[in-house]
Design a protein around this motif. Structure first.
Motif, PDB file in Angstrom:
ATOM      1  N   VAL A   1      48.490  34.392  34.966  1.00  6.77           N
ATOM      2  CA  VAL A   1      48.786  35.653  35.628  1.00  6.77           C
ATOM      3  C   VAL A   1      47.763  36.690  35.176  1.00  6.77           C
ATOM      4  N   MET A   2      47.134  37.328  36.154  1.00 13.83           N
ATOM      5  CA  MET A   2      46.186  38.400  35.852  1.00 13.83           C
ATOM      6  C   MET A   2      46.942  39.719  35.806  1.00 13.83           C
ATOM      7  N   THR A   3      46.608  40.554  34.843  1.00 15.63           N
ATOM      8  CA  THR A   3      47.252  41.855  34.694  1.00 15.63           C
ATOM      9  C   THR A   3      46.381  42.934  35.331  1.00 15.63           C
ATOM     10  N   PRO A   4      46.958  44.095  35.647  1.00 16.13           N
ATOM     11  CA  PRO A   4      46.183  45.156  36.305  1.00 16.13           C
ATOM     12  C   PRO A   4      44.941  45.599  35.542  1.00 16.13           C
ATOM     13  N   ASP A   5      44.938  45.427  34.229  1.00 16.42           N
ATOM     14  CA  ASP A   5      43.779  45.846  33.442  1.00 16.42           C
ATOM     15  C   ASP A   5      42.662  44.802  33.431  1.00 16.42           C
TER      16      ASP A   5
END
Length: 160
Positions: A98-102
């Protein structure tokens, strides 16, 4: 070195300098080699999504691979201890990153889908139950901070 410690050594060598080093995000390759004494060279890169070479192994695949291998080896050991004769073992392991917004990311989970073949149909239920014990013995799974799920299948040796 204490008898209860085991040390592992590998070498990672970046081979992706395209002439100007890391002068820009898209100006270098992610290719590298992974070596260890006495083993063949493993060609690595980043995932294609992250500007890597899809013809090479990426770290995310290697993490999922390590979990699948560890569970298999733990399972085979536990099978022997319980008298279950495994004749074939296959796994189609999947992982979710999962990629995070940052812009960072982390593994959310890995699911192992082992398919076990046993010689004696009378041991099928025992064979299925051994996944929990194998999971508790897998050093790699015990070292990660995300769930490693199991979705096993079972066949007798005469089925394929």
């Amino acid at each position: 070195m204490a008898l209860n410690q085991h040390h592992y050594e590998i070498n990672v060598n970046w081979t992706g300098n395209l002439g100007s080093g890391t002068s820009g995000y898209k100006k270098y390759g992610r290719d590298h080699t992974i070596t260890a004494i006495g083993l063949p060279v493993l060609l690595g890169s980043a995932d294609k999504t992250f500007h890597g070479d899809s013809d090479r192994w990426n770290p995310e695949q290697l993490l999922v691979t390590a979990l699948a291998q560890c569970h298999m080896l733990s399972y085979l050991h536990v099978a022997v201890l319980h008298g279950v004769v495994v004749t074939k073992y296959e796994d189609r392991a999947t992982g979710t990153l999962v990629m995070t917004p940052d812009g960072n990311g982390h593994f959310e989970s890995v699911t192992l889908h082992p398919r076990i073949y046993v010689a004696d149909p009378g041991t099928e239920q025992l064979a299925l139950s051994l996944h929990a014990e194998a999971a508790s013995k897998c050093f790699i799974a015990r070292s990660v901070n995300f769930p490693v799920n199991h979705d096993p299948g079972l066949l007798t040796a005469t089925q394929d």
